[in-house]
Enzyme design. Sequence first.
Site, short mmCIF file in Angstrom:
data_model
loop_
_atom_site.label_atom_id
_atom_site.label_comp_id
_atom_site.label_asym_id
_atom_site.label_seq_id
_atom_site.Cartn_x
_atom_site.Cartn_y
_atom_site.Cartn_z
N ARG A 99 -17.53 -2.05 18.20
CA ARG A 99 -16.86 -3.32 17.90
C ARG A 99 -15.49 -3.40 18.57
O ARG A 99 -14.63 -2.56 18.33
CB ARG A 99 -16.74 -3.50 16.38
CG ARG A 99 -18.10 -3.40 15.69
CD ARG A 99 -18.02 -3.75 14.21
NE ARG A 99 -19.26 -3.38 13.53
CZ ARG A 99 -20.35 -4.16 13.41
NH1 ARG A 99 -20.33 -5.38 13.92
NH2 ARG A 99 -21.42 -3.74 12.79
N CYS A 106 0.71 4.83 6.89
CA CYS A 106 0.12 4.67 8.23
C CYS A 106 1.11 3.91 9.14
O CYS A 106 1.47 2.76 8.85
CB CYS A 106 -1.20 3.90 8.12
SG CYS A 106 -2.31 4.57 6.85
N CYS A 165 -16.40 -8.92 6.15
CA CYS A 165 -15.72 -7.65 5.84
C CYS A 165 -14.51 -7.91 4.95
O CYS A 165 -13.63 -8.69 5.30
CB CYS A 165 -15.23 -6.99 7.12
SG CYS A 165 -16.47 -6.90 8.41
N CYS A 196 0.69 0.23 10.27
CA CYS A 196 0.14 -0.78 9.37
C CYS A 196 1.19 -1.69 8.73
O CYS A 196 2.12 -1.23 8.07
CB CYS A 196 -0.67 -0.11 8.27
SG CYS A 196 -1.53 -1.34 7.25
N CYS A 227 -19.11 2.62 8.82
CA CYS A 227 -18.34 1.94 9.86
C CYS A 227 -17.07 2.75 10.04
O CYS A 227 -16.23 2.82 9.14
CB CYS A 227 -18.02 0.51 9.43
SG CYS A 227 -16.91 -0.34 10.58
N CYS A 239 -19.39 -5.83 4.23
CA CYS A 239 -18.67 -4.59 4.52
C CYS A 239 -17.40 -4.59 3.70
O CYS A 239 -16.81 -5.65 3.47
CB CYS A 239 -18.36 -4.53 6.02
SG CYS A 239 -17.43 -3.06 6.50
N CYS A 242 0.83 -1.20 0.00
CA CYS A 242 0.00 0.00 0.00
C CYS A 242 0.87 1.26 0.00
O CYS A 242 1.83 1.36 0.78
CB CYS A 242 -0.91 0.01 1.23
SG CYS A 242 -2.00 1.44 1.28
N1 SAM Z 1 -6.52 0.56 3.20
C1 SAM Z 1 -7.79 0.76 3.74
C2 SAM Z 1 -7.86 1.94 4.67
O1 SAM Z 1 -6.90 2.25 5.33
O2 SAM Z 1 -8.91 2.57 4.68
C3 SAM Z 1 -8.38 -0.45 4.42
C4 SAM Z 1 -7.55 -1.39 5.26
S1 SAM Z 1 -6.90 -0.78 6.80
C5 SAM Z 1 -5.89 -2.13 7.25
C6 SAM Z 1 -8.27 -0.74 7.94
C7 SAM Z 1 -8.01 -0.28 9.36
O3 SAM Z 1 -7.34 -1.30 10.09
C8 SAM Z 1 -7.13 0.94 9.58
O4 SAM Z 1 -7.81 2.13 9.37
C9 SAM Z 1 -6.73 0.78 11.02
O5 SAM Z 1 -7.64 1.47 11.87
C10 SAM Z 1 -6.79 -0.72 11.26
N2 SAM Z 1 -5.44 -1.26 11.50
C11 SAM Z 1 -4.48 -1.45 10.57
N3 SAM Z 1 -3.35 -1.95 11.12
C12 SAM Z 1 -3.60 -2.08 12.46
C13 SAM Z 1 -2.82 -2.51 13.58
N4 SAM Z 1 -1.56 -2.90 13.44
N5 SAM Z 1 -3.40 -2.52 14.79
C14 SAM Z 1 -4.69 -2.11 14.94
N6 SAM Z 1 -5.46 -1.69 13.93
C15 SAM Z 1 -4.94 -1.65 12.70
FE1 SF4 Z 2 -2.72 1.27 3.44
FE2 SF4 Z 2 -2.59 0.11 5.82
FE3 SF4 Z 2 -2.93 2.73 5.67
FE4 SF4 Z 2 -4.95 1.06 4.91
S1 SF4 Z 2 -4.10 1.30 6.96
S2 SF4 Z 2 -4.21 2.89 3.84
S3 SF4 Z 2 -3.73 -0.64 4.04
S4 SF4 Z 2 -1.11 1.60 4.95
#
Ligand code: SAM
Ligand code: SF4
Length: 335
Positions: A274, A65, A105, A68, A197, A137, A61
Amino acid sequence: MSALTTERPLLRHDWTIEEIEAIYNMPLLELIFQAQVVHRQHHRPDEVQGCMLLSIKTGGCPEDCAYCPQSAHYHTGVARQELLSVEQALAAAREARASGATRFCMGAAWRSVPNGEPFERVLAMVRGVRALGLEACCTLGMLTSNQAKALADAGLTAYNHNLDTSPEFYGEIITTRTYQDRLDTLDRVRRAGITVCCGGIIGMGENATARCGLLEQLASLDPHPESVPINMLVRVPGTPLAGQADADLLQNDALELVRTIATARVLMPLAKVRLSAGRLALSEEAQALCFLAGANSVFLGDRLLTTPNPGQAADTKLFERLGLRLEGTTAPFAG
Ligand code: SAM
Ligand code: SF4
Ligand code: DTB
């Protein structure tokens, strides 16, 4: 058990940060009591909804973040996987249904939703999941109004797009898209008639004011999100947050999680709150407090998107010990 009410509660969208902090910082048992009173007016206290996640496109990606494992900016060892086939997704959805989930989801590590065949494939997945009788979802990143309308036409129940944290702390965590970008996406989802959500993550080094700041943003959405996932950071080696000290990241500070859930329940009485990522770090007792504080959904299965989750054996035991039922089933697990 107190009676469920069908009356609409007074829903406020103008909570101030001072009011929210006063709720969040109440003596813990008083806070849990207040949350439980609200909870029992609008939700069954003996039920939680089971959801199951599937990563339909994994890793690589372009966003940064800091939490992530799927960001291309970090080396986390997550194997990249292109978009799954419709049949692969539906096979997972059938398994989810067999294990008692009523919501499926699908998550994709995209910055924004691509057009063309990949999007058509996601639409086919959504139609297939709905045909199985499950709520569907998706969480696919940013999307246009037309894409939101197409997802609505395919029968999508909900779109997950998290604000993650407060506007003030946000810049410490993500630099590649703005808070306003997220609000704009949420607005397109709402206008298309898809339920929202939207939640966030705790334990990223933010303080309690920042957690309240996130809740302030969520509660200011009008209507409130129907679904509010509260994630506790899953610390993944290779991500920037993995290297920080435990104390800074609230690791295993379940009581801050309980406060966050209880405050969300008081501010947004009708939302499904949730208990999302992070359950592996919680004891059964801590999870019980989260349910008492108003959480009424969990992710089932042994994997979230890329990280582990308690799984069926642990959850069967948890539900039996707490006397909880999965919504839409008569037993702890339907499978
Ligand atoms: N890429 C898309 C986005 O960011 O909108 C969807 C997937 S992203 C993995 C969905 C959510 O998962 C993120 O917004 C974050 O809140 C949560 N998330 C991701 N990595 C995480 C982690 N290591 N621990 C807890 N929550 C996490
Ligand atoms: Fe990409 Fe992870 Fe951020 Fe979602 S949370 S936009 S998958 S880097
Ligand atoms: C949400 O708020 N939590 C879920 C869901 N929405 C998509 C995702 C949690 C992901 C945890 C990290 C991982 O497994 O990759």
